[in-house]
Enzyme design. Structure first.
Site, PDB file in Angstrom:
ATOM      1  N   GLY A 100       9.306  -4.746   8.397  1.00 15.72           N
ATOM      2  CA  GLY A 100       8.657  -3.700   7.610  1.00 15.72           C
ATOM      3  C   GLY A 100       9.397  -2.409   7.882  1.00 15.72           C
ATOM      4  O   GLY A 100       9.363  -1.888   9.002  1.00 15.72           O
ATOM      5  N   HIS A 133      -9.985  -1.766  16.274  1.00 14.85           N
ATOM      6  CA  HIS A 133      -9.367  -0.564  15.706  1.00 14.85           C
ATOM      7  C   HIS A 133     -10.107  -0.194  14.416  1.00 14.85           C
ATOM      8  O   HIS A 133      -9.570  -0.270  13.312  1.00 14.85           O
ATOM      9  CB  HIS A 133      -7.888  -0.853  15.443  1.00 14.85           C
ATOM     10  CG  HIS A 133      -7.105   0.331  14.993  1.00 14.85           C
ATOM     11  ND1 HIS A 133      -7.105   1.539  15.650  1.00 14.85           N
ATOM     12  CD2 HIS A 133      -6.250   0.481  13.942  1.00 14.85           C
ATOM     13  CE1 HIS A 133      -6.295   2.375  15.021  1.00 14.85           C
ATOM     14  NE2 HIS A 133      -5.778   1.761  13.981  1.00 14.85           N
ATOM     15  N   ARG A 156      -3.662   1.604   3.985  1.00 14.25           N
ATOM     16  CA  ARG A 156      -4.801   2.050   3.163  1.00 14.25           C
ATOM     17  C   ARG A 156      -4.556   3.434   2.567  1.00 14.25           C
ATOM     18  O   ARG A 156      -3.713   4.199   3.045  1.00 14.25           O
ATOM     19  CB  ARG A 156      -6.096   2.035   3.970  1.00 14.25           C
ATOM     20  CG  ARG A 156      -6.162   3.013   5.098  1.00 14.25           C
ATOM     21  CD  ARG A 156      -7.569   3.062   5.699  1.00 14.25           C
ATOM     22  NE  ARG A 156      -7.540   3.646   7.034  1.00 14.25           N
ATOM     23  CZ  ARG A 156      -8.597   4.181   7.613  1.00 14.25           C
ATOM     24  NH1 ARG A 156      -9.757   4.221   6.976  1.00 14.25           N
ATOM     25  NH2 ARG A 156      -8.503   4.693   8.831  1.00 14.25           N
TER      26      ARG A 156
HETATM   27  N1  LIG Z   1      -2.550  -0.603  14.325  1.00 16.16           N
HETATM   28  C1  LIG Z   1      -2.317   0.670  14.145  1.00 16.16           C
HETATM   29  O1  LIG Z   1      -2.606   1.481  15.015  1.00 16.16           O
HETATM   30  C2  LIG Z   1      -1.659   1.149  12.876  1.00 16.16           C
HETATM   31  C3  LIG Z   1      -1.156   2.448  12.788  1.00 16.16           C
HETATM   32  C4  LIG Z   1      -0.476   2.825  11.623  1.00 16.16           C
HETATM   33  C5  LIG Z   1      -0.315   1.913  10.578  1.00 16.16           C
HETATM   34  N2  LIG Z   1      -0.828   0.671  10.696  1.00 16.16           N
HETATM   35  C6  LIG Z   1      -0.659  -0.325   9.640  1.00 16.16           C
HETATM   36  O2  LIG Z   1       0.720  -0.702   9.613  1.00 16.16           O
HETATM   37  C7  LIG Z   1       1.042  -1.176   8.306  1.00 16.16           C
HETATM   38  C8  LIG Z   1       2.300  -0.475   7.815  1.00 16.16           C
HETATM   39  O3  LIG Z   1       2.064   0.890   7.631  1.00 16.16           O
HETATM   40  P1  LIG Z   1       3.211   1.830   6.998  1.00 16.16           P
HETATM   41  O4  LIG Z   1       2.679   3.206   6.953  1.00 16.16           O
HETATM   42  O5  LIG Z   1       4.503   1.538   7.664  1.00 16.16           O
HETATM   43  O6  LIG Z   1       3.274   1.244   5.511  1.00 16.16           O
HETATM   44  P2  LIG Z   1       4.480   1.350   4.481  1.00 16.16           P
HETATM   45  O7  LIG Z   1       3.916   1.007   3.137  1.00 16.16           O
HETATM   46  O8  LIG Z   1       5.211   2.635   4.638  1.00 16.16           O
HETATM   47  O9  LIG Z   1       5.486   0.189   4.946  1.00 16.16           O
HETATM   48  C9  LIG Z   1       5.190  -1.151   4.878  1.00 16.16           C
HETATM   49  C10 LIG Z   1       6.492  -1.880   4.600  1.00 16.16           C
HETATM   50  O10 LIG Z   1       6.250  -3.285   4.695  1.00 16.16           O
HETATM   51  C11 LIG Z   1       7.113  -3.881   3.758  1.00 16.16           C
HETATM   52  N3  LIG Z   1       6.690  -5.248   3.485  1.00 16.16           N
HETATM   53  C12 LIG Z   1       5.673  -5.683   2.709  1.00 16.16           C
HETATM   54  N4  LIG Z   1       5.647  -7.040   2.700  1.00 16.16           N
HETATM   55  C13 LIG Z   1       6.662  -7.446   3.490  1.00 16.16           C
HETATM   56  C14 LIG Z   1       7.150  -8.714   3.881  1.00 16.16           C
HETATM   57  N5  LIG Z   1       6.590  -9.845   3.447  1.00 16.16           N
HETATM   58  N6  LIG Z   1       8.223  -8.769   4.708  1.00 16.16           N
HETATM   59  C15 LIG Z   1       8.810  -7.642   5.159  1.00 16.16           C
HETATM   60  N7  LIG Z   1       8.397  -6.406   4.816  1.00 16.16           N
HETATM   61  C16 LIG Z   1       7.328  -6.321   3.999  1.00 16.16           C
HETATM   62  C17 LIG Z   1       7.028  -2.969   2.548  1.00 16.16           C
HETATM   63  O11 LIG Z   1       8.093  -3.204   1.629  1.00 16.16           O
HETATM   64  C18 LIG Z   1       7.071  -1.610   3.214  1.00 16.16           C
HETATM   65  O12 LIG Z   1       8.407  -1.137   3.343  1.00 16.16           O
HETATM   66  C19 LIG Z   1      -0.207  -0.925   7.456  1.00 16.16           C
HETATM   67  O13 LIG Z   1      -0.964  -2.117   7.380  1.00 16.16           O
HETATM   68  C20 LIG Z   1      -0.957   0.129   8.239  1.00 16.16           C
HETATM   69  O14 LIG Z   1      -2.345   0.116   7.967  1.00 16.16           O
HETATM   70  C21 LIG Z   1      -1.501   0.268  11.811  1.00 16.16           C
HETATM   71  O1  LIG Z   2      -5.958   4.573   9.693  1.00 20.01           O
HETATM   72  C1  LIG Z   2      -5.125   3.790   9.226  1.00 20.01           C
HETATM   73  O2  LIG Z   2      -5.313   3.176   8.167  1.00 20.01           O
HETATM   74  C2  LIG Z   2      -3.795   3.627   9.904  1.00 20.01           C
HETATM   75  C3  LIG Z   2      -3.903   3.437  11.377  1.00 20.01           C
HETATM   76  O3  LIG Z   2      -4.721   2.350  11.706  1.00 20.01           O
HETATM   77  C4  LIG Z   2      -4.331   4.674  12.114  1.00 20.01           C
HETATM   78  O4  LIG Z   2      -5.274   4.608  12.894  1.00 20.01           O
HETATM   79  O5  LIG Z   2      -3.695   5.720  11.902  1.00 20.01           O
END
Ligand SMILES: NC(=O)c1ccc[n+]([C@@H]2O[C@H](COP(=O)([O-])OP(=O)(O)OC[C@H]3O[C@@H](n4cnc5c(N)ncnc54)[C@H](O)[C@@H]3O)[C@@H](O)[C@H]2O)c1
Ligand SMILES: O=C(O)C[C@H](O)C(=O)O
Length: 313
Positions: free
Chosen positions: A13, A181, A88
């Protein structure tokens, strides 16, 4: 020419969190970085990687960074970070992402396992407790080698707000957050300190309650400000702390998402708990003594995680 013996970190990703994670890991010279995205995004992924690499002479770090959609390039990774999937938008909950992202987890996990059967996987994609469970099951890895990230980020938010409240350095604030989370995560005030002094002695109860509430909604606060995506700087920094703990075998005490088999009274779910992270991945789960109120709050959070897990096929 000498063989490169640097560690290898693959980040699946290449969006906001993935690209930021790749850059911080390279800046810290934790290893060479392979940034992977879908074939339709191959050129932008290569472009981001090349752009980061071209910062290396200026910043003075030695790390190769490549962008790709070919999982062969991830072969023999020491650590793989999963950030792939959708994020989201305002008005959504993290749980709304479950069906789409579970499919992504299954497909990327198959590729990761094929090329790096001995790696440690760190999962970020939301809803992250359920997605960590999905990756654990799909990989058939031991539970020590699939770890979810949420607690470092949630604790970092908690520590930031405490530092602002007290006008003290963040370096002196310790504290951590247990549970899923989601909005019912459990910031543990009783185990949180400023320079070793319990927070309850420094901050009035109503202010502490407000800080706890802001921490719980911390992700949503950023989602509402950004308008079209979610937080990525602090999440990436949190991921890199975990990657470093594994690659340097640091045995850090970090709140991470672990698969529980009886700990804290829960079985068969992935949930945020204090853990020891080192060269073997998640090496131990630390069981804290909780008050009746803290345990009741953790039970509510665990129930929310279970209800999301129930929709997984
Ligand atoms: N756990 C946490 O604390 C936390 C914190 C921040 C974000 N997140 C989560 O992380 C995820 C990514 O967030 P983001 O801001 O980077 O999103 P983003 O949309 O900027 O990036 C996601 C990337 O994943 C790629 N992708 C989609 N399907 C794919 C696949 N099958 N194989 C490879 N790549 C693929 C997309 O093309 C995109 O580039 C989200 O689900 C977000 O909610 C979690
Ligand atoms: O809140 C989100 O959807 C992204 C991430 O889990 C966060 O806590 O920043």
């Amino acid at each position: 020419m000498a063989v490169n013996t640097r560690k290898k970190i693959s980040v699946i990703g290449a969006g906001f969190t993935g690209a930021t994670t790749a850059f911080i890991a390279a800046q810290k010279e934790l290893g060479d970085v392979v940034l992977v995205d879908i074939p339709q995004a191959e050129n932008p992924t290569k472009g981001k990687a090349l752009d980061m690499l071209e910062a290396s002479p200026v910043q003075g770090f030695d790390a190769n960074i490549i962008g790709t959609s070919n999982y062969e390039d991830t072969k023999d990774s020491d650590v793989v970070v999963i950030t792939a999937g959708i994020a989201r938008k305002p008005g959504m909950s993290r749980d709304d992402l479950v069906n789409t992202n579970a499919k992504v987890m299954k497909s990327v996990t198959q590729e990761i396992v094929k090329y790096s059967p001995n790696t440690v996987i760190i999962v970020l994609t939301n809803p992250v407790d359920a997605m960590t469970y999905t990756v654990l099951k799909e990989s058939c890895f031991p539970k020590s080698r699939v770890i979810g990230q949420s607690g470092i980020l949630d604790s970092a938010r908690f520590r930031t707000f405490i530092s602002q409240e007290l006008n003290l350095s963040v370096k002196d604030i310790t504290g951590f957050v247990l549970g899923g989370h989601g909005d019912d995560m459990v910031p543990l005030v009783r185990y949180s300190y400023a320079g070793g002094i319990p927070l309850e002695k420094l901050i009035p109860q109503e202010r502490l309650d407000a800080i706890v509430e802001r921490t719980r909604k911390g992700g949503g606060e950023i989602v509402n400000l950004l308008g079209n995506g979610s937080a990525y700087y602090a999440p990436a920094a949190s991921l890199v702390e975990m990657v470093e703990a594994v690659l340097k075998d640091q045995r850090r005490v970090l709140p991470t998402i672990a698969y529980l088999e009886g700990e804290y009274g829960y079985n068969g779910i992935c949930l945020g708990v204090p853990t020891i992270v080192g060269g073997n991945g998640l090496e131990e789960i630390i069981e804290l003594e909780l008050s009746a109120d803290e345990k009741a709050a953790l039970d509510r959070s665990a129930e929310s995680v279970k209800s999301v897990m129930n929709v997984l096929a």
